[in-house]
Structure formats: structure tokens, C-alpha cells
Design a protein around this motif. Structure first.
Motif: not given
Ligand code: ADP
Length: 724
Positions: A384-386, A407-410, A423-427
């Protein structure tokens, strides 16, 4: 005898008297003796006390004496250590008294005076300055010696002298730090900062070099993108035209593949370009009012086919109380949302993708919170961190089958940061992911949606919808338009209500149990209810082919934005303005300045069935000449052309006398770098299209002109142009 007796008695009396006297004296003597004894005793005590005191004083005296010696020794040690320390410092150190006379200085301080005899304790600061200028110890630059000394002396006399850097004759840099203490004493530090000055200078040179390299890289990328886009125009355009010709099944497949590959290639080019732009700090946001809800719907519509192919449901949950028009960079917002939603669809094999939008008012702005929830493959906790890093993809047996640049998320993360958001993610692996971001966007004045003008006949709407939540939302939207809304939950109820009369329009859900929307339409028409019917459907292609399709006046595919509903309703209303006669269109003269032969061909083929009078100029000069001889209504202008480029030609046209100067000019450009936009607007263009050109974009540019460019500001047309 008598005499004797008398004499005897006299003697006895005398003796007795003497004896009494003696006794008396003896008693007196004893008393005196006792007193004397007491006195002697008291004296003895006093003497011994005094003696003890003397003893104590002597001891104390002794102790003070030895303490004093110890203290003196300590002071001597401290002084020695202090001097040792001061001498050990490589930098200069000196102190002066309140009369600016040197009290002491270390060797490093004195060294610059190179053995001048008079430099020692007692010398004044003014004299030191004098010696410095006389002996040329300091490089005083353009100052005269007197000026320099006056400057240094003024500084010295201030209560809290500011640090100053001087340069010695041997190019060593010294920072002077002087600190004034109690009684006017000054401690003076002379730090040798030559090394840091040198490395700072070296760093600056290195940074300038790196910046130059970066600029070169950006220019190279801009060029490359231009070079790639120009031939891509031929590929995409020709493929688009080819799809409009009769093709065999196989040929259609090949053409579609060419088109899709070209589009995919463009996405990659744009990603790489964006990324390097952000890296080079060249990315600038262009905030303007835009319709966020509309933007979300457009993205969902674009991704809908792919989602439907996989059997995924896509839902939008837009906070009813959040204005839809906000101020932000619509292109960049769309880019982030497309990336997140695209990923959600890409990495989800079954289930759904939900887009949730909520907003919290924040003064004249709204804190917008957008979350994209999927039921896809998820992301392992250790990865998740990467995923926000560039070129990072979760590579394992799971998702090797998914393509992408990584590249999209970067890019998304950097764009959101540029918007001051997060921006964040939870998965959870195997269960799904939620990507969310938060940005604060200003709300323009009067951000209420632009309401359509409805015909006078539409006053009361009957909403037929089993879901209470949907019903309430719809009713509120209908009421926003100044119509009355009534709600029922089934076809039967609807028919009963219609029988009572007073309903002007029916808004009905397609998929209802017992009696679906089309069955209701049939039942209505059967009993003679002729009101227009608008149908909401989650399955438009299915609804389109229903035999009863002709009975309803419009289909709205779910999810739809408020604006879609309003547009639908407006179209039901009789048109107020009569369209411009078509006859004028037929003679619309369009001039296209384009040097590339293939692109001329693409352009003319795209417009061949539009009944336009289209001519080409091969460069800006030709366009200018044709403007005078042929007087076109609209010009499409390529920017990079030989002889005279598009910007120059536009500038010259705008400078012409008379109405010719006002001909609308739309740029066609393969440049996609920021900053081009400003440069193009500055040269007087009304709008632009980015290559590769799409037929739809050219047509809508022409349509915008036909609809009377007069009431559409250039800015509005530019907002509609598809430059990313
Ligand atoms: P790309 O999708 O082009 O590979 P991104 O930067 O958009 O690049 O995504 C990086 C990686 O993050 C993806 O390759 C994927 O491994 C992971 N990822 C992104 N979104 C999701 C999602 N919704 N579900 C599972 N994995 C995801």
C-alpha cells in the motif's frame, strides 16, 4: 569600791562594746569577702569566654585565608583553561572594554595583523581599522578607506551590531560577530567561512547547471510530444475516417485496434509528459468554474462500457447539498478522477464501483471529499505504501495481467497536492480498495445550477419511483425548477392519481416490480393519458429496444446528473428561439491553414459531409492573403507552419483594419505543454483544438460558431476545447 566596781563595770561595758564592734566588723569583712569571691568568679567566666571567642576568630581567619588561596588557584586554572580554549579555536576571538580598547585576543585574531607590534592589549578598535586599511588586510571593494572605516565604526557603535562578512586580501571570507555585554564590553568573533562560501558557490553553479538541464529536458519533451502528436493526427484521424466506410468484420477489428492502440499511446505520452512537467515544477493549475457533478458523470459514462463488459455496476452518490459548480482546474480534476475510477474498474473483476462525493461548506468554499470504492483485488498491506510512487505497480501473480505505466497514482498524488489537498487509500487484499481525496474548492457566486426555461405547460410532475430515497431527491430537483412534484411508488398508484387529472408530466422508473415503466406507459396511453413521459433506466440499451419505446418521450440513463434531468425537461418544453435557417450554413466558408498534406486530407475528409465551403492555406502568409481575397467565416489555424506560423498570422489578422480582423480563429496545435495556452490566447486566438484532432471536436467548434459566436465568449469556447 564603788569606784572600782564602777570602773570594772565601765571596763566591762567598754569590752562588750568593743566585742560587738569587732563582731560587726567581722561580719562586714565576711560580706565584703563573699562579694569579692563572686566577682572573681564572674571574671573568671568572662575571661574564659573571651578566650574561646578569640580562638574561634583565629580559626575562621585561618579558613578564610586558605579559602582565598584555593579560590585564587581555581581562578588561575579557569583562566588558563579559558585561554587554552580560546587559543585552540581556529577562529579569531577578542574582547574589548567599553572604551573600545582591546583587552585580549587569541592568536588567530592577531594573526591577520601579521606581527604588527602595536596590536596588543590597549590598542583601540579605531586604530585597528586604521591599520587594516593601511596595510591592505581587508579587500574593501569599491569603498574608500575612510568610508569603509566609518561604516565599520558605525556598526561597532550600535547597541547590537549585525554580523558582517569581510573578505581578506588572500580571499578568505570572515564573518564578524560582535556581542555587546554589560558595561559596554564587546566580545568579537571572527569566523572563517571561506569553505562554506566556496561550497555554496559550487552548489549554485551545480544547481544552475541542473536547472538548465531540466529546462532542456522539458523543452525536449515538449518537442517530442509535438513530433509524436503530428503523425498521430494522421493515424487517429484516418482510423476514425476508416470506421465510417463500409468494412468487413475483420477490417473493422483492425481499424478499431489501430484506433485503440493510438489512443493508448496518447495516454502514455500524456502521462510521461505530465509527470516530467510536475517534476520540473512546470505544472500550473487553471482554476475556473466547472460543473463537478457533470464532470463525474462524463467520466463514469466513458468508463461505463468497460464496466458493463465486466458486469460491474457503477454508482454515483453525489451529496445533494453540495453545489455542483465549483472553482477548480477541470482538466486536472478529470485526470485524477479518471485515474482512480479507471483503476477501480481495471482492478475489479466482479461487484461494483461506487463514487461517493460529499461536501462540507467552508466559508465561500466547500471541502469536497471524493471516494472511489471498489470490490476488486485489493492491495497487499505491504504494498500500500508504494503505489503512489512513480512506476510502482503491485507486481505479483495476481495482477500481472493488468497493464499500465504505474505513473497514474504518482501523478494524481502530485496534482492533488498542487491543489493543496490530500489523497489516501484504504484497501484489504481480496476484498477491495477505497481511494479518496479531499480538496477545498471555492464556490462561485450564484453556484446554483443554471435552470432551464420550461414551457408554460409543465406545472405538475408525477414521480413514479419505488425507492423512497430516489423519490425524495427527484422531488427536490423538480421543485428547484418551480414545478410541483407528486410521488407514488407503483404503476397502479400512478394510474389512480392520473385519473384525478392535473398532471402535466410523468417521470417514471423503468425497472419496477409488478408493472414496469413501459407497461405503465402502455396502460396510460390505452386510457388516453397523453402527458409526456420521461423514463429513468439503468439499462438504456435494453430500454431503447423495447417495443413500447415510442410511447415515452425521453430516456434518462442512470446515474444521471441534475443537469441531464434539467436538459431533458427543457427539451420537452417548446423551443423558444427558432434556429438559424440552414441555408446560411451551407455557405459557411471555412479556411484551414495547415502545412501537412496528410493532415489536410484528414481535415477535409472529416468535414466532407458538412456542406461547408472548405479551403486550405499551406502557411500563415497564404492564410492572410486568402482572408482578404476570399473572406472566410471561420479559420482553423495550425500553429507550427513554415514561412509564417499560426501565432504570427493571427497577430497580423487581428491588427488588420475593418471587420476582417474579427474573424473567429481556432488554433490546431500539437503542443500540449502548459504556458502554450497563455501564449496562444495572447496572440488573439478564440480557442484551440489539440492534435490529434477528433471529428466531434471540429464539429462542435463549428457548431459553436454557427450558434452565433457573438453570445459565446471566447473564454467559454476555450473552456470547451479539449486541451489537457
Ligand atoms: P497503473 O494503473 O498505470 O499501473 P497507477 O499508478 O495508477 O498505475 O497504479 C499503480 C498500481 O497500484 C497499480 O499497478 C496497481 O497494482 C495498484 N492499484 C491502483 N489502484 C488499484 C485498485 N483500485 N485496486 C487494486 N490495485 C490498485
Amino acid at each position: 569600791m564603788n569606784a572600782l566596781a564602777q570602773k570594772l563595770s565601765e571596763e566591762r561595758r567598754a569590752r562588750l562594746a568593743a566585742e560587738r564592734l569587732l563582731e560587726l566588723k567581722q561580719a562586714e569583712l565576711q560580706a565584703a569577702n563573699r562579694k569579692l569571691g563572686r566577682h572573681a568568679q564572674a571574671l573568671t567566666v568572662e575571661i574564659s569566654q573571651t578566650r574561646a571567642q578569640v580562638e574561634t576568630f583565629r580559626d575562621e581567619n585561618q579558613r578564610v585565608k586558605s579559602d582565598l588561596t584555593a579560590a585564587q588557584q581555581r581562578i588561575a586554572v579557569i583562566e588558563r583553561r579559558l585561554w587554552h580554549s580560546i587559543e585552540t579555536i581556529q577562529d579569531g576571538f577578542a574582547f574589548f572594554d567599553g572604551d573600545t580598547q582591546l583587552i585580549g585576543a587569541n592568536r588567530a585574531y592577531l594573526a591577520v595583523f601579521d606581527g604588527l607590534e602595536e596590536v596588543g592589549p590597549g590598542v583601540s578598535y579605531a586604530r585597528l581599522l586604521q591599520l587594516i586599511t593601511e596595510e591592505g588586510i581587508v579587500n574593501i571593494g569599491d569603498h574608500s578607506a575612510a568610508d569603509w572605516r566609518a561604516m565599520m565604526m558605525d556598526r561597532w557603535m550600535t547597541p547590537d551590531p549585525a554580523p558582517v562578512v569581510i573578505r581578506l586580501w588572500n580571499n578568505q571570507y570572515i564573518r564578524l560577530i560582535d556581542s555587546r555585554g554589560a558595561g559596554g564590553d564587546v566580545v568579537s568573533l571572527a569566523l572563517n567561512i571561506t569553505d562554506s562560501v566556496r561550497s555554496e558557490r559550487a552548489l549554485k553553479v551545480a544547481r544552475d547547471k541542473a536547472e538548465a538541464a531540466n529546462r532542456a529536458k522539458s523543452a525536449f519533451l515538449a518537442n517530442m510530444s509535438h513530433e509524436i502528436r503530428t503523425p498521430m493526427n494522421g493515424v487517429v484521424g484516418m482510423a476514425e475516417l476508416l470506421t465510417e466506410t463500409p468494412l468487413t468484420e475483420d477490417q473493422r477489428l483492425y481499424v478499431d485496434t489501430i484506433r485503440n492502440s493510438a489512443e493508448a499511446l496518447l495516454v502514455i505520452i500524456n502521462d510521461v509528459l505530465d509527470y516530467s512537467k510536475i517534476e520540473a515544477d512546470k505544472m500550473v493549475l487553471h482554476p475556473e468554474p466547472f460543473d463537478l457533478e457533470r464532470c463525474l458523470h462524463e467520466i463514469v459514462m466513458l468508463l461505463q462500457p468497460k464496466a458493463r463488459e465486466k458486469g460491474l455496476e457503477m454508482l454515483i452518490d453525489y451529496d445533494l447539498f453540495l453545489p455542483t459548480v465549483l472553482i477548480g482546474d477541470p482538466g486536472r480534476m478529470r485526470q485524477v478522477l479518471t485515474n482512480l475510477l479507471g483503476n477501480a474498474v481495471k482492478f475489479t473483476l466482479k461487484g461494483h464501483v461506487i463514487l461517493r462525493v460529499t461536501g462540507v461548506p467552508d466559508g465561500n468554499a466547500a471541502q469536497v471529499h471524493i471516494a472511489v470504492e471498489d470490490t476488486g483485488i485489493g492491495i497487499p498491506a505491504d504494498k500500500v505504501g508504494h503505489i503512489f510512487g512513480e512506476f510502482n505497480q503491485v507486481e505479483d501473480a495476481h495482477n500481472r495481467k493488468f497493464e499500465g505505466t504505474g505513473l497514474g497514482l504518482a501523478i494524481s498524488q502530485r496534482l492533488i497536492r498542487l491543489m493543496n489537498g490530500e489523497i489516501w487509500v484504504d484497501s484489504t487484499e481480496g476484498q477491495g480498495s477505497t481511494f479518496g481525496f479531499r480538496v477545498t474548492l471555492p464556490v462561485p457566486d450564484g453556484a446554483a445550477p443554471v435552470l432551464p426555461k420550461l414551457g408554460p405547460g409543465l406545472r405538475r410532475v408525477l414521480i413514479v419511483e419505488p425507492l423512497v430515497a430516489n423519490r425524495d431527491i427527484l422531488a427536490r430537483q423538480i421543485e428547484m425548477l418551480g414545478m410541483a412534484a407528486e410521488m407514488v411508488g407503483s404503476g397502479d398508484e400512478a394510474l389512480r392519481r392520473l385519473a384525478e387529472g392535473g398532471i402535466d408530466l410523468v417521470l417514471v422508473e423503468h425497472g419496477m416490480a409488478v408493472m414496469d415503466g413501459f407497461e405503465l406507459a402502455e396502460a396510460m396511453r390505452a386510457v388516453g393519458h397523453a402527458q409526456p413521459i420521461l423514463m429513468m433506466t439503468a439499462n438504456p440499451s435494453y430500454a431503447e429496444t423495447d417495443p413500447a419505446r415510442g410511447l415515452v418521450q425521453g430516456l434518462l440513463s442512470r446515474p444521471f446528473a441534475r443537469r441531464d434531468l434539467f436538459d431533458r425537461l427543457a427539451r420537452l418544453a417548446p423551443p423558444v428561439v427558432v434556429a438559424t435557417p440552414a441555408a446560411k450554413d451551407a455557405s459557411l466558408r471555412v479556411l484551414a491553414a495547415e502545412d501537412n498534406r496528410t493532415n489536410q486530407l484528414v481535415f477535409s475528409k472529416m468535414l466532407q459531409d458538412q456542406g461547408l465551403d472548405l479551403r486550405f492555406a499551406a502557411n500563415g502568409q497564404e492564410a492572410l492573403d486568402m482572408l482578404e481575397t476570399w473572406q472566410p467565416d471561420l479559420i482553423f489555424m495550425d500553429i507550427s507552419m513554415p514561412v509564417m506560423d499560426g501565432q504570427e498570422a493571427t497577430r497580423r489578422i487581428r491588427a488588420l483594419p475593418g471587420p476582417l480582423a474579427r474573424v473567429p480563429i481556432i488554433a490546431m496545435t500539437a503542443h500540449a505543454m502548459d504556458g502554450d495556452r497563455e501564449a496562444m490566447l495572447a496572440s488573439g486566438l478564440d480557442g484551440y483544438l489539440t492534435k490529434p484532432l477528433r471529428k466531434a471536436d471540429i464539429l462542435s467548434a463549428i457548431a459553436a460558431h454557427r450558434d452565433g459566436g457573438a453570445d459565446q465568449s471566447p473564454a467559454a469556447r476555450i473552456a470547451a476545447s479539449p486541451l489537457r
